[in-house]
Motif scaffolding. Structure first.
Motif, PDB file in Angstrom:
ATOM      1  N   MET A   1      -6.032  12.935   3.009  1.00 28.22           N
ATOM      2  CA  MET A   1      -6.835  11.791   3.466  1.00 28.22           C
ATOM      3  C   MET A   1      -6.571  10.578   2.563  1.00 28.22           C
ATOM      4  SD  MET A   1     -10.970  11.630   3.965  1.00 28.22           S
ATOM      5  CE  MET A   1     -11.774  10.122   4.490  1.00 28.22           C
ATOM      6  N   MET A   2      -6.456   9.424   3.161  1.00 32.32           N
ATOM      7  CA  MET A   2      -6.165   8.202   2.426  1.00 32.32           C
ATOM      8  C   MET A   2      -7.356   7.798   1.550  1.00 32.32           C
ATOM      9  SD  MET A   2      -5.083   4.508   4.071  1.00 32.32           S
ATOM     10  CE  MET A   2      -3.712   5.197   5.001  1.00 32.32           C
ATOM     11  N   GLY A   3      -7.088   7.481   0.257  1.00 34.99           N
ATOM     12  CA  GLY A   3      -8.136   7.002  -0.626  1.00 34.99           C
ATOM     13  C   GLY A   3      -8.506   5.572  -0.284  1.00 34.99           C
ATOM     14  N   VAL A   4      -9.621   5.105  -0.838  1.00 32.81           N
ATOM     15  CA  VAL A   4     -10.108   3.776  -0.462  1.00 32.81           C
ATOM     16  C   VAL A   4      -9.149   2.673  -0.922  1.00 32.81           C
ATOM     17  CG1 VAL A   4     -11.563   3.423  -2.519  1.00 32.81           C
ATOM     18  CG2 VAL A   4     -12.138   2.284  -0.354  1.00 32.81           C
ATOM     19  N   PHE A   5      -8.485   2.869  -2.054  1.00 29.71           N
ATOM     20  CA  PHE A   5      -7.535   1.849  -2.503  1.00 29.71           C
ATOM     21  C   PHE A   5      -6.407   1.695  -1.485  1.00 29.71           C
ATOM     22  CE2 PHE A   5      -3.729   0.343  -4.620  1.00 29.71           C
ATOM     23  CZ  PHE A   5      -4.196  -0.739  -5.347  1.00 29.71           C
ATOM     24  N   GLU A   6      -5.831   2.817  -1.061  1.00 27.34           N
ATOM     25  CA  GLU A   6      -4.755   2.750  -0.072  1.00 27.34           C
ATOM     26  C   GLU A   6      -5.265   2.237   1.275  1.00 27.34           C
ATOM     27  OE1 GLU A   6      -1.582   2.986  -0.392  1.00 27.34           O
ATOM     28  OE2 GLU A   6      -1.764   3.389  -2.532  1.00 27.34           O
ATOM     29  N   GLU A   7      -6.502   2.587   1.598  1.00 25.25           N
ATOM     30  CA  GLU A   7      -7.098   2.095   2.845  1.00 25.25           C
ATOM     31  C   GLU A   7      -7.182   0.571   2.835  1.00 25.25           C
ATOM     32  OE1 GLU A   7      -9.142   2.309   6.607  1.00 25.25           O
ATOM     33  OE2 GLU A   7      -8.264   3.969   5.485  1.00 25.25           O
ATOM     34  N   LEU A   8      -7.710   0.024   1.745  1.00 29.08           N
ATOM     35  CA  LEU A   8      -7.831  -1.434   1.640  1.00 29.08           C
ATOM     36  C   LEU A   8      -6.460  -2.104   1.628  1.00 29.08           C
ATOM     37  CD1 LEU A   8     -10.666  -1.698  -1.060  1.00 29.08           C
ATOM     38  CD2 LEU A   8     -10.897  -2.027   1.407  1.00 29.08           C
ATOM     39  N   LYS A   9      -5.525  -1.471   0.945  1.00 32.60           N
ATOM     40  CA  LYS A   9      -4.181  -2.037   0.861  1.00 32.60           C
ATOM     41  C   LYS A   9      -3.488  -1.986   2.222  1.00 32.60           C
ATOM     42  CE  LYS A   9      -0.347  -2.224  -2.377  1.00 32.60           C
ATOM     43  NZ  LYS A   9       0.230  -1.670  -3.626  1.00 32.60           N
ATOM     44  N   ALA A  10      -3.625  -0.864   2.922  1.00 34.29           N
ATOM     45  CA  ALA A  10      -2.977  -0.709   4.224  1.00 34.29           C
ATOM     46  C   ALA A  10      -3.547  -1.680   5.250  1.00 34.29           C
ATOM     47  CB  ALA A  10      -3.131   0.730   4.713  1.00 34.29           C
ATOM     48  N   ARG A  11      -4.805  -2.043   5.074  1.00 38.31           N
ATOM     49  CA  ARG A  11      -5.422  -3.012   5.982  1.00 38.31           C
ATOM     50  C   ARG A  11      -5.081  -4.452   5.607  1.00 38.31           C
ATOM     51  NH1 ARG A  11      -9.426  -1.239   9.504  1.00 38.31           N
ATOM     52  NH2 ARG A  11      -9.785   1.007   9.403  1.00 38.31           N
ATOM     53  N   GLY A  12      -4.334  -4.627   4.525  1.00 37.50           N
ATOM     54  CA  GLY A  12      -3.927  -5.963   4.116  1.00 37.50           C
ATOM     55  C   GLY A  12      -5.017  -6.747   3.416  1.00 37.50           C
ATOM     56  N   LEU A  13      -6.065  -6.061   2.965  1.00 40.15           N
ATOM     57  CA  LEU A  13      -7.215  -6.756   2.384  1.00 40.15           C
ATOM     58  C   LEU A  13      -6.986  -7.184   0.940  1.00 40.15           C
ATOM     59  CD1 LEU A  13      -9.995  -4.539   3.968  1.00 40.15           C
ATOM     60  CD2 LEU A  13      -9.913  -7.032   4.136  1.00 40.15           C
ATOM     61  N   ILE A  14      -6.228  -6.410   0.181  1.00 36.43           N
ATOM     62  CA  ILE A  14      -6.081  -6.690  -1.248  1.00 36.43           C
ATOM     63  C   ILE A  14      -5.103  -7.842  -1.473  1.00 36.43           C
ATOM     64  CG2 ILE A  14      -5.350  -5.772  -3.476  1.00 36.43           C
ATOM     65  CD1 ILE A  14      -6.241  -3.009  -2.534  1.00 36.43           C
ATOM     66  N   ALA A  15      -5.528  -8.802  -2.290  1.00 37.96           N
ATOM     67  CA  ALA A  15      -4.676  -9.953  -2.614  1.00 37.96           C
ATOM     68  C   ALA A  15      -4.192  -9.887  -4.059  1.00 37.96           C
ATOM     69  CB  ALA A  15      -5.427 -11.261  -2.360  1.00 37.96           C
ATOM     70  N   GLN A  16      -5.114  -9.941  -5.038  1.00 40.90           N
ATOM     71  CA  GLN A  16      -4.740  -9.936  -6.452  1.00 40.90           C
ATOM     72  C   GLN A  16      -5.597  -8.927  -7.204  1.00 40.90           C
ATOM     73  OE1 GLN A  16      -3.679 -13.934  -8.237  1.00 40.90           O
ATOM     74  NE2 GLN A  16      -4.951 -14.675  -6.556  1.00 40.90           N
ATOM     75  N   MET A  17      -5.033  -8.383  -8.292  1.00 37.90           N
ATOM     76  CA  MET A  17      -5.743  -7.409  -9.130  1.00 37.90           C
ATOM     77  C   MET A  17      -5.429  -7.674 -10.592  1.00 37.90           C
ATOM     78  SD  MET A  17      -4.841  -3.964  -6.962  1.00 37.90           S
ATOM     79  CE  MET A  17      -3.226  -4.610  -6.502  1.00 37.90           C
TER      80      MET A  17
END
Length: 410
Positions: free
Chosen positions: A1-17
């Motif tokens: 199952m995809m973790g939340v970090f990968e989920e957010l990244k796959a949805r294109g939500l993450i910009a900068q960290m």
């Protein structure tokens, strides 16, 4: 199952960290408290806040604890980020009222029961600060040179930036410090325009407490041309049904550009990514229109509930020939007193019910063939409606291709 970090990244939500490796580990293998700030500058959240609330919901579903920080203190100043002029100063009473409105709206997507999420108000620690002591303890850790180089301030320098507003970054950094101290908050999240402010808080905690905390931003909701979404000819698209009706809310998403459907489905729904891909990896206009209908229904259901989403969907289907009735079409009432000797100017009536912004706009619409009454194109700017037109109970007015109104003689 995809973790939340990968989920957010796959949805294109993450910009900068601030530190991708450590943030990935924190989100996928630990349970943390994180926060997103909301300044109560209006009495309703709007589409611009929608992405932030969805990120909170994704994180909560993964077991993390959201802190919704309401800016009862910072709202007294106003964030200069993205603004060409200083924000209007609000009274304490206006701010408190706006916060209460935010609480109610946010509860549709984020579960605040039984400590699953925290609501905090930075007025609790900002309003009673001793300014001299605050500057000695906190202000000393902020470089004016670095602050002025930040994008949120740099774009304001030509128009003028007050010292009043310069304090905003320091206060936002102090918010993170206080939330870390009170709730062991490990991460601040926000829109990508908040990057400089978030970095200020991360560095303040490192300097003051020798702790490592983290920041992450997500993309702003923009069209494929880079323009911010959430604006119409009537103004902002609000989450309050009294400011933007569920029907108008539904129609906004139903009418977005073809190129924006996939992004909005990823950002603003919980639909699985493979289902989104199937909906949007299409070739015909009919198929992309179906994807838009799914988007409109899903986002309206999230914000206004399933019943209102179904009503809005039924109303839209009526307008576009799907065979439904017109019960849920936008309505406006006029009265017998609006008529003189049984007749009234169409433009006068439409202006009164705010279907057109001005008579000149109404005349332009008619001259360009953009106004119909009961499917009859109006060509005369002096056209008058008769009481007899309402023998069936109502009149359907259409503006352009997608704006409808059901006029009812009360």
């Amino acid at each position: 199952m995809m973790g939340v970090f990968e989920e957010l990244k796959a949805r294109g939500l993450i910009a900068q960290m601030t530190d991708e490796e450590k943030i990935r580990d924190l989100l996928d293998h630990h349970k943390i408290a994180f926060y997103i700030g909301f300044d109560p500058t209006a009495d309703s959240l709007h589409v611009g806040h929608f992405v932030q609330i969805m990120v909170m919901a994704h994180m909560q579903r993964a077991g993390h604890t959201p802190i919704a920080l309401f800016g009862g203190g910072t709202g007294m100043i106003g964030d200069p980020s993205g603004k060409t002029d200083m924000r209007k100063m609000l009274t304490r009473e206006e701010i408190d009222h706006n916060i209460e409105c935010f609480r109610n709206q946010m509860g549709r997507l984020v579960d605040f029961s039984d400590g699953k999420a925290i609501m905090a108000n930075n007025a609790d620690w900002l309003m009673n600060l001793n300014y001299i002591q605050f500057m000695r303890d906190i202000g000393v850790h902020f470089s004016v040179n670095r602050m002025l180089a930040a994008e949120c301030y740099k774009q304001r320098l030509e128009r003028g930036l007050t010292f009043f507003e310069m304090n905003y970054m320091i206060m936002q950094g102090y918010d993170f410090y206080e939330l870390n101290r009170r709730y062991d908050c490990m991460m601040e999240l926000g829109g990508d325009d908040q990057w400089s402010n978030i970095i200020g808080g991360v560095e303040l905690i490192r300097k003051k407490s020798a702790k490592e905390v983290y920041g992450m931003t997500f993309g702003l909701l923009t069209t494929s041309e880079g323009k911010k979404m959430g604006k119409t000819e009537k103004g902002a698209v609000w989450l309050d049904p009294n400011k933007t009706s569920p029907f108008d809310f539904y129609q906004y998403w139903r009418n977005i550009g073809d190129q924006d459907v996939e992004k909005c489905l990823k950002f603003l729904t919980f639909l699985p990514l493979d289902e989104i891909h199937e909906l949007t990896n299409v070739e015909t206009g009919e198929q992309i229109n179906h994807a838009k209908e799914v988007l409109a229904y899903e986002v309206t259901k999230l914000i206004h509930g399933e019943e209102e989403a179904k009503k809005a969907q039924a109303g839209a289907q009526a307008l576009f020939g799907a065979g439904a009735d017109t019960e849920h079409m936008p309505k406006a009432e006029i009265k017998d007193s609006d008529f003189v000797d049984g007749s009234a100017s169409l433009l006068d009536l439409l202006l009164k019910v705010k279907f057109i912004p001005s008579k000149s706009e109404g005349r332009r619409l008619i001259q360009q063939g953009g106004l119909t009454v009961n499917d009859q194109k109006i060509t005369d700017v002096a056209y008058e409606l008769s009481v007899k037109n309402f023998a069936g109970g109502s009149v359907i007015v259409k503006k352009g291709k997608k704006k409808y109104l059901k006029l009812i003689l009360a």
